[in-house]
Design an enzyme around this catalytic site. Structure first.
Site, mmCIF file in Angstrom:
data_model
loop_
_atom_site.group_PDB
_atom_site.id
_atom_site.type_symbol
_atom_site.label_atom_id
_atom_site.label_comp_id
_atom_site.label_asym_id
_atom_site.label_seq_id
_atom_site.Cartn_x
_atom_site.Cartn_y
_atom_site.Cartn_z
ATOM 1 N N SER A 277 38.997 38.020 34.084
ATOM 2 C CA SER A 277 39.017 38.767 35.336
ATOM 3 C C SER A 277 38.363 37.929 36.424
ATOM 4 O O SER A 277 37.572 37.024 36.151
ATOM 5 C CB SER A 277 38.284 40.104 35.202
ATOM 6 O OG SER A 277 36.888 39.904 35.064
ATOM 7 N N LYS A 278 38.679 38.265 37.669
ATOM 8 C CA LYS A 278 38.057 37.574 38.791
ATOM 9 C C LYS A 278 36.561 37.845 38.834
ATOM 10 O O LYS A 278 35.769 36.979 39.187
ATOM 11 C CB LYS A 278 38.719 38.019 40.095
ATOM 12 C CG LYS A 278 40.185 37.633 40.215
ATOM 13 C CD LYS A 278 40.834 38.299 41.412
ATOM 14 C CE LYS A 278 42.326 38.022 41.459
ATOM 15 N NZ LYS A 278 43.016 38.810 42.503
#
Length: 308
Positions: A277-278
Site C-alpha cells: 500500500s502507499k
C-alpha cells in the site's frame, strides 16, 4: 440476487481505478494486468478511472505518472480515463435520490466524539465495540438522537458534517424493491471463471459515510455511480474490497443501478506479509524502473494465474 450476468458472447467491460495520490506499486500493477488480460481474453473493453475525489491529495502530476507507469508496462486502456472530480453532479443526484427516500442524514460527531463514545460504551458493557470489516468501530450514535430540524439548522449554521446512510432504513427500503435477497455473483479463480452467489451483509458496516461537507461523495457512493456510468459488466479488484461489495450492491439496489459480476483477486504482499500500500511506502514502479527492472520482469513476476 443480482441481475442476469453477461454470457461469453455478451459485452465484457472492466476497469482499473487507481487514486492519483501517489505512485503505483506492484499491487496496482497486478490489478491492472488482471483487468487487461481478462478484457483481451474475452474480446472486451478495458477502461481506466481516476478516483480523484480527494482534492487535497490527488494531483495532475500523479495522474500523469500513473499513465506513464501503465504505458511502461504496455497496458493500454481502450478510452481516455474517467475522472471522478469531473462528475460531482452525478454523485449529488444519487445523494438527492437517497435523501428523497429518507435514507441519509447529516451527522456532526467528530472522530474524537466517536472515539470517546466507543470507549465509554466498552467500559460500560465490558465488551469490545462492534467493528466493521476494516477494523473501525461502528458509528455509535443513533439517528433518532437528533431531530431532522435540528440537523438542518446545524447545517445552515455551517457546522462540519458528514452524510450517513441510515442502514436499517436502507435495508428495509431495499427489501421492498424487486430483486430478491441482496447479494452478488462472484467469479471464481479468474474473472470469467465459475460463478457462485454471495449473500450481502451491509449491516457489518453500520451507518456508512456517503459524503462530507468538503467532499461531496465517498468511495462507496462514487464507485457504484461510476461503474453504472461506464457500463462496467465485471468489477475486478482486490480481495481487500470483498466485504465492501455488500454496501455497493445495497446502493445499486436503492439507486436502480445494475449489479456487475464481481471478481476479487488475491493481494500482493511484501516480504513481511503485509499488503502492499502507499501508506506502507511500498516500492513504486518508478523506483523499480529506475533500478533497472524491465516491464517483462514485472509481468513475469505478477503473471495472473487460475488462482488469481
Amino acid at each position: 440476487m443480482p441481475r442476469p450476468l453477461p454470457s461469453a458472447a455478451a459485452p465484457f467491460v472492466c476497469r482499473f481505478a487507481p487514486s492519483p495520490n501517489g505512485r503505483l506499486h506492484l499491487g496496482h500493477a497486478f490489478s491492472a494486468l488482471v483487468n487487461e488480460a481478462a478484457a483481451r481474453r474475452m474480446g472486451g473493453t478495458f477502461l481506466l478511472r481516476m478516483e480523484d475525489i480527494d482534492a487535497t491529495r490527488c494531483r495532475p502530476d500523479h495522474e500523469a505518472a500513473i499513465l506513464q507507469d501503465l504505458a511502461w508496462l504496455g497496458i493500454a486502456p481502450d478510452a481516455p480515463p474517467r475522472r471522478q472530480s469531473e462528475h460531482f453532479a452525478d454523485y449529488a443526484a444519487a445523494l438527492e435520490r437517497l435523501s428523497a427516500m429518507g435514507l441519509i442524514y447529516a451527522a456532526f460527531e467528530s472522530r474524537a466524539d466517536i472515539a470517546r463514545a466507543v470507549i465509554a460504551r466498552e467500559a460500560a458493557t465490558g465488551r469490545p465495540a462492534l467493528r466493521d470489516p476494516d477494523g473501525a468501530p461502528l458509528f455509535p450514535f443513533a439517528r433518532s438522537a437528533m431531530s431532522e430540524a435540528e440537523r438542518d439548522a446545524r447545517r445552515a449554521e455551517g457546522a462540519p458534517f458528514v452524510l450517513r446512510l441510515d442502514m436499517a432504513a436502507a435495508l428495509a427500503a431495499a427489501e421492498a424493491l424487486p430483486g430478491g435477497p441482496l447479494g452478488w455473483t462472484e467469479a471464481q479463480g479468474v474473472p470469467e471463471g465459475p460463478r457462485a452467489p454471495v449473500p450481502a451483509d451491509p449491516t457489518r458496516w453500520g451507518d456508512v459515510v456517503l459524503a462530507r461537507k468538503d467532499v461531496p461523495t465517498s468511495y462507496h457512493l462514487s464507485v457504484v455511480v461510476d461503474d453504472a456510468a461506464q457500463g462496467i459488466t465485471h468489477v475486478i479488484r482486490g480481495m481487500d474490497l470483498f466485504h465492501a461489495t455488500s454496501v455497493h450492491v445495497l446502493l445499486q439496489r436503492l439507486l436502480g443501478l445494475p449489479t456487475p459480476l464481481y471478481h476479487h483477486h488475491r493481494l500482493i504482499h511484501d516480504d513481511s506479509g503485509r499488503k502492499l500500500s502507499k501508506s506502507n511506502a511500498a516500492t513504486s514502479l518508478a523506483a523499480l524502473r529506475a533500478a533497472g527492472v524491465r516491464p517483462q520482469d514485472i509481468r513475469a513476476r505478477l503473471q495472473p494465474t487460475p488462482s488469481t
